[in-house]
Design an enzyme around this catalytic site. Structure first.
Site, PDB file in Angstrom:
ATOM      1  N   GLU A 122       9.750   2.479  10.780  1.00 52.83           N
ATOM      2  CA  GLU A 122      10.736   3.548  10.586  1.00 52.83           C
ATOM      3  C   GLU A 122       9.964   4.850  10.604  1.00 52.83           C
ATOM      4  OE1 GLU A 122      13.847   3.317  10.714  1.00 52.83           O
ATOM      5  OE2 GLU A 122      14.184   1.190  10.340  1.00 52.83           O
TER       6      GLU A 122
ATOM      7  N   CYS B 262      13.931  11.452   6.027  1.00 49.85           N
ATOM      8  CA  CYS B 262      13.927  11.244   7.483  1.00 49.85           C
ATOM      9  C   CYS B 262      15.343  11.325   8.029  1.00 49.85           C
ATOM     10  CB  CYS B 262      13.241   9.946   7.857  1.00 49.85           C
ATOM     11  SG  CYS B 262      13.694   8.573   6.834  1.00 49.85           S
TER      12      CYS B 262
ATOM     13  N   LYS C 202       0.866  -1.200   0.000  1.00 46.80           N
ATOM     14  CA  LYS C 202       0.000   0.000   0.000  1.00 46.80           C
ATOM     15  C   LYS C 202       0.895   1.241   0.000  1.00 46.80           C
ATOM     16  CE  LYS C 202      -2.214   3.120   1.995  1.00 46.80           C
ATOM     17  NZ  LYS C 202      -1.728   4.451   1.653  1.00 46.80           N
TER      18      LYS C 202
ATOM     19  N   GLY D 191       6.820   5.865   7.955  1.00 53.15           N
ATOM     20  CA  GLY D 191       5.912   7.011   7.902  1.00 53.15           C
ATOM     21  C   GLY D 191       6.045   7.816   9.177  1.00 53.15           C
ATOM     22  N   SER D 192       4.950   8.438   9.575  1.00 51.53           N
ATOM     23  CA  SER D 192       5.014   9.329  10.734  1.00 51.53           C
ATOM     24  C   SER D 192       4.944   8.534  12.034  1.00 51.53           C
ATOM     25  CB  SER D 192       3.855  10.316  10.668  1.00 51.53           C
ATOM     26  OG  SER D 192       2.639   9.610  10.768  1.00 51.53           O
TER      27      SER D 192
ATOM     28  N   GLN E 158       2.028  20.048   3.180  1.00 53.98           N
ATOM     29  CA  GLN E 158       3.404  20.006   3.672  1.00 53.98           C
ATOM     30  C   GLN E 158       4.021  21.406   3.612  1.00 53.98           C
ATOM     31  OE1 GLN E 158       5.153  17.230   5.028  1.00 53.98           O
ATOM     32  NE2 GLN E 158       6.511  18.919   5.613  1.00 53.98           N
TER      33      GLN E 158
ATOM     34  N   GLU F 144      10.254  17.175  14.032  1.00 50.10           N
ATOM     35  CA  GLU F 144      10.621  16.966  12.630  1.00 50.10           C
ATOM     36  C   GLU F 144       9.782  17.896  11.745  1.00 50.10           C
ATOM     37  OE1 GLU F 144       9.616  13.184  10.666  1.00 50.10           O
ATOM     38  OE2 GLU F 144      11.706  13.152   9.998  1.00 50.10           O
TER      39      GLU F 144
ATOM     40  N   GLY G  35       2.807   5.214  13.033  1.00 57.65           N
ATOM     41  CA  GLY G  35       3.615   4.091  13.533  1.00 57.65           C
ATOM     42  C   GLY G  35       3.019   3.504  14.807  1.00 57.65           C
TER      43      GLY G  35
END
Ligand code: ADP
Length: 481
Positions: free
Chosen positions: A248, A282, A170, A223-224, A329, A383, A228
């Site tokens: 991650e 990242c 996905k 992802g974020s 973003q 971040e 996660g």
């Protein structure tokens, strides 16, 4: 219309998403099928059915299949880099690098198919031997973000398949084009129907199935941090037994510049780490921690070089910084830039959103540099995921190390020094999964383990032969001949 790939067939979805070019929002890349819950379930059913046939293929045939996928990615490097630049906004040099990496990853794991490790131990019982082998885990859900739309899927899908698992992939909603082309290339390797499935769509519509289907054995997610945590909770609570998971997530990576650094090297590392790929990595260096003695020289050298980073259409060969990926973003980046100013940091370069470049409407942002930042500021803790970096002035190496470690994250960290002793001390002392000496915090090799510590990652490392830790399960057999 670009379709999903389920059980070896291209199938239309319940709805359609339209994808646009962030360098020119008038440019529609394509219309992509959005899978329904029932289709996602069908993908898991197919992946589960395919396990036996995929296992029966054996390592040589699997290796040949992965090798052919890698070869096609490499052969189509220019075309794929152009698509990546058009869809994600990554400037061409970065896009070409990513395509190369995706191809190399498939090639590497083609080799790994034939190098599945095992171990033989003497038993404490006379005459008995103990054999340790690795087996596939089963059906793997692969969930990926938009910032590396070819390389991250490659580094999850290739090892999953190499070690005998089947995949439901996905991709992120913003980058279905890259995911679709990758699926098309994989489809040409003629794996058993269902061994690899692509389900594009919205996580709101199919996320529940992707995380909870009783047939899945593992979830590999990038992802974020917020998502996660949802993945982790779903994996643990899953009906029919817990699923294995690997996460991650974010980074707030420091680049330390010490008194004895080669300033030219340090500036090159900072520009690459902070701004290439529009800072949307990242592993980006968003905190530049510089000792007092070289601070002013470093900042002056950065200011001299920053105007050379041309912002523009990602597909223009002169562009070094492509647009931000989308409007949301961009708004987040601009909010953080304003927040940094309110927090008392001084914006000494860039940070301006530009509505149009060369007549093309897009999500452009000039690279932003703050000085006078302090470690506790939110711009130094959270971040941002954009072309924004903050210089933190410190007294000495000891303070630099303490500040470098003072965030909830621990993905990558860099140090610029000409002293072997300092390099060794930072290599030991940095709380990060990856440490770079006189090199940018971003940019890793395709055959070496990737991952972080603290809030950045959870579970075994990705890539290289360390990927076997996640994508296989160990069996211990006792043999009494
Ligand atoms: P990013 O900020 O990189 O978009 P996200 O964590 O929002 O980070 O998204 C990363 C990936 O996770 C995307 O493919 C997204 O569709 C997917 N995702 C987001 N929420 C869920 C969810 N609840 N269940 C499954 N997948 C999700």
């Amino acid at each position: 219309m670009y379709c999903n790939f389920i059980d070896g067939k291209w199938v239309e979805g319940q709805a359609v998403s339209t994808n646009i070019n962030p360098s020119d929002t008038r440019d529609i890349i394509g219309h992509f099928a959005r899978a329904s819950e029932a289709q996602a379930q069908a993908a898991f059913a197919a992946a589960s059915e395919a396990l036996a046939e995929w296992a029966a293929w054996g390592p040589q045939q699997r290796s040949d299949a992965l090798d052919s996928i890698g070869s096609e990615i490499l052969a189509r490097r220019d075309e794929l880099a152009d698509l990546l630049a058009r869809e994600e906004g990554k400037a061409l040099p970065d896009a070409r690098g990513e395509v190369l990496r995706a191809g190399q990853i498939f090639k590497f794991f083609a080799g790994e198919c034939l190098r599945l490790p095992g171990e033989l131990l003497a038993s404490t019982r006379p005459g008995m031997t103990v054999e340790i082998t690795r087996e596939p885990i089963g059906v793997v859900t692969v969930i990926t973000p938009w910032n590396f739309p070819l390389a991250i899927p490659a580094w999850k899908i290739a090892p999953a398949l190499a070690y005998g698992n089947t995949v439901v992939f996905k991709p992120a909603e913003l980058v279905p084009g890259c995911a679709w082309v990758l699926a098309e290339i994989i489809s040409r390797a003629r794996l058993p129907a269902g061994a690899f499935n692509l389900v594009m769509g919205s996580s709101r519509e199919i996320g529940n199935v992707l995380l909870n289907d009783p047939r899945l054995a593992a979830i590999s997610f990038t992802g974020s941090e917020g998502t996660g945590r949802k993945v982790a909770q779903a994996a643990v609570a899953r009906p029919g037994g817990m699923a294995r998971f690997q996460l991650e997530m974010g980074g707030k990576n420091p680049l330390v510049v010490l008194d004895d650094a080669d300033i030219e090297v340090a500036v090159a590392c900072a520009l690459d780490g902070a701004y290439h790929a529009t800072g949307q990595r990242c592993t980006a260096s968003s905190r530049l921690i510089v000792t007092d003695k070289v601070h002013d020289r470093f900042v002056a050298a950065m200011l001299a070089k920053l105007p050379g980073l041309q912002v523009g259409d990602a597909r223009n060969p002169a562009t070094r910084i492509g647009p931000v990926v989308d409007a949301a973003q961009l708004a987040q980046d601009v909010d953080y830039i304003q927040l940094g100013q309110r927090e008392g940091a001084e914006l000494v370069y860039g940070g301006q959103a530009i509505a149009e470049v060369e007549g093309k409407p897009g999500f452009y942002l000039t690279p932003a540099l703050f000085v006078g930042a302090s470690p506790a500021m939110r711009i130094c803790q959270e971040e941002i995921f954009g072309p924004v970096a903050a210089v933190i002035r410190v007294a000495d190496a000891e303070q630099a190390l303490a500040v470098a470690n003072a965030t909830p994250y621990g993905l990558s960290a860099g140090v610029c020094t000409t002293s072997l002793k300092q390099a060794a001390q930072f290599k030991r002392g940095l709380q990060a999964g990856m440490v770079m000496v006189n090199a940018p915090t971003a940019g890793v090799d395709p055959h070496a383990p990737f991952g972080g510590r603290k809030g950045s990652s959870y579970g075994p490392r990705e890539q290289g032969r360390y990927a076997a830790e996640f994508f296989t399960q160990v069996k211990t057999s006792y043999i009494n001949p």
